[in-house]
Design an enzyme around this catalytic site. Structure first.
Site, short mmCIF file in Angstrom:
data_model
loop_
_atom_site.label_atom_id
_atom_site.label_comp_id
_atom_site.label_asym_id
_atom_site.label_seq_id
_atom_site.Cartn_x
_atom_site.Cartn_y
_atom_site.Cartn_z
N SER A 185 0.80 -1.21 -0.20
CA SER A 185 0.00 0.05 -0.25
C SER A 185 0.67 1.47 -0.01
CB SER A 185 -0.99 0.21 1.25
OG SER A 185 -0.29 -0.08 2.30
N PRO A 219 -3.46 0.79 7.56
CA PRO A 219 -2.79 0.72 8.68
C PRO A 219 -1.50 1.65 8.93
CG PRO A 219 -2.14 -0.88 7.02
CD PRO A 219 -3.31 -0.01 6.47
N LYS A 302 -10.48 6.04 -7.02
CA LYS A 302 -10.85 4.66 -7.31
C LYS A 302 -11.75 4.77 -8.43
CE LYS A 302 -8.93 3.91 -3.17
NZ LYS A 302 -7.53 3.32 -3.07
C1 LIG Z 1 -7.24 1.58 0.98
S1 LIG Z 1 -7.15 1.84 2.73
C2 LIG Z 1 -5.78 2.77 3.19
C3 LIG Z 1 -4.48 2.30 3.12
C4 LIG Z 1 -3.25 3.24 3.65
N1 LIG Z 1 -3.12 4.30 2.66
C5 LIG Z 1 -1.87 2.67 3.75
O1 LIG Z 1 -0.97 2.69 2.73
O2 LIG Z 1 -1.91 1.96 4.94
C6 LIG Z 1 -8.48 2.95 2.90
C7 LIG Z 1 -8.71 3.48 4.11
O3 LIG Z 1 -9.57 4.48 4.29
C8 LIG Z 1 -10.41 4.31 5.50
N2 LIG Z 1 -11.45 5.08 5.30
C9 LIG Z 1 -12.52 4.83 4.40
N3 LIG Z 1 -13.41 5.76 4.38
C10 LIG Z 1 -13.17 6.76 5.53
C11 LIG Z 1 -13.72 7.89 6.00
N4 LIG Z 1 -14.77 8.40 5.66
N5 LIG Z 1 -12.91 8.51 6.94
C12 LIG Z 1 -11.64 8.07 7.52
N6 LIG Z 1 -11.31 6.93 6.78
C13 LIG Z 1 -11.90 6.37 6.01
C14 LIG Z 1 -10.63 2.67 5.75
O4 LIG Z 1 -10.75 2.64 6.98
C15 LIG Z 1 -9.32 2.34 5.34
O5 LIG Z 1 -8.42 2.24 6.58
#
Ligand SMILES: C[S@@+](CC[C@H](N)C(=O)[O-])C[C@H]1O[C@@H](n2cnc3c(N)ncnc32)[C@H](O)[C@@H]1O
Length: 349
Positions: A185, A219, A302
């Site tokens: 990621s 994470p 996305k």
């Molecule tokens: C693809 S993951 C992120 C991975 C991160 N960039 C990394 O490199 O570890 C997407 C994240 O967005 C968070 N998420 C989705 N909608 C959200 C919101 N409205 N507010 C805060 N976090 C959100 C999810 O909990 C998830 O952990």
């Protein structure tokens, strides 16, 4: 042979978007033409209706503007029916018509299973080709040459031979950066930093002590990139953040909705990897910039399964609307580490 066509490498499955984009971009530059692209082939070829216009397009089109292409090479027609006993000679002959001195030679193939299967053929070809090029009077390894020679195999007996300007193309073979980092990621942000900025800009824009908000941080892969650069990060996510990052003393975790969070003080960067509809993310990013909450932002969009090009255009229009129709800098790219996504960089001019 005249290199009047544009060969674009792309992620397999995105040939249609690549074709839509190059056709529209060429038309904006006054060049009409059409694209030949087979679904899932990993590349597309733009043919201008007028050959001389095609050659000019290849010289003037800025590679950095293109979202869906990983690499851009000016090519003449496909070399086909290469003799199996001596593929090198016709390739060298073709190369000679394109130029006499090149920075280097890259032998490549599409980033697909079929393409990978060609590696067993192309690997042993390299020394033969280098010899044949030398015999044809084509010099490789000229550090002052502005062009690179590309040989792109699309089958065992067919390849495109073309040239790319070193300063206006991806600096990685097959347009794929090889990055070393601990988790997948985190690679997207690492690649975005490489693609959107040169080394000098990168050091300046991600400097120690700078501040960032990471929306959808769990994470912590993107946060990790920023912490590595000694930046101070607010990681916003209801999910957990890697304890080692919290222990660094550079990260504050806020369990909040990324759409409602805003920083107490303006930050240098907002980065966002939340999985949400692209238009919602694009609007949010533009609002951060418009309100002065961040100086610049990198965010991931996305894409939907269908009408992905149209969706990107909608996002661009939304951003433009939020920022009052100008005074900003926007770049989008489908990175190698992006799947059904593109990554964008937006800042005030
Ligand atoms: C693809 S993951 C992120 C991975 C991160 N960039 C990394 O490199 O570890 C997407 C994240 O967005 C968070 N998420 C989705 N909608 C959200 C919101 N409205 N507010 C805060 N976090 C959100 C999810 O909990 C998830 O952990």
């Amino acid at each position: 042979m005249s290199a009047s066509r544009l060969l674009l490498y792309c992620r397999a499955g995105f040939e249609k978007e690549c074709a839509q984009e190059i056709t529209a971009t060429a038309a904006e530059m006054g060049v009409e033409g059409y694209v030949k692209a087979r679904p899932d082939s990993g590349f597309a070829v733009f043919h201008a209706h007028q050959e001389d216009m095609g050659a000019e397009l290849g010289k003037h089109l800025e590679f950095r503007r293109i979202v869906f292409a990983r690499q851009m090479v000016r090519v003449p027609e496909l070399l086909s029916a290469l003799p199996e006993a001596d593929r090198a000679r016709p390739i060298a002959e073709c190369a000679r018509t394109l130029g006499r001195r090149f920075r280097e030679l890259w032998i490549e193939m599409p980033d697909t299973n079929d393409g990978k299967a060609l590696a067993s053929l192309t690997r042993p070809l390299a020394p033969h080709l280098e010899k044949a090029l030398a015999k044809s009077g084509v010099a490789l390894g000229d550090a002052k040459a502005g062009e690179r020679l590309h040989v792109f195999f699309v089958g065992g007996r067919a390849c495109y031979v073309g040239i790319a300007d070193v300063a206006n193309s991806a600096p990685w073979p097959m347009g794929i950066p090889r990055l070393r980092t601990p988790s997948r990621s985190t690679l997207k942000l690492a690649e975005a930093m490489q693609v959107f900025f040169d080394e000098r800009e990168r050091e300046k824009r991600f400097a120690p002590g700078m501040t960032a908000a990471d929306l959808g941080a769990s994470p912590g892969g993107w946060t990790w990139q920023l912490v590595q650069r000694h930046m101070i990060v607010t990681a916003v996510d209801n999910g957990a953040i890697d304890a080692r990052l919290l222990d660094s003393g550079q990260v504050k975790h806020r369990r909040e909705d990324g759409f409602h969070f805003h920083p107490a003080e303006p930050v240098d960067w907002m980065v966002c990897d939340m999985v949400e509809s692209p238009s919602r993310i694009a609007r949010l990013a533009a609002q951060w910039v418009a309100r002065g909450w961040c100086a610049a932002t990198i965010f991931n969009l996305k894409l939907p399964m269908k009408k992905r090009w149209e969706e990107l255009q909608r996002c661009r229009a939304l951003i433009d609307g939020e920022l009052g129709g100008g005074g900003y800098f926007l770049r989008m790219k489908q990175l190698y580490h992006d799947r059904e996504e593109v990554t964008a960089y937006l800042a005030r001019r």
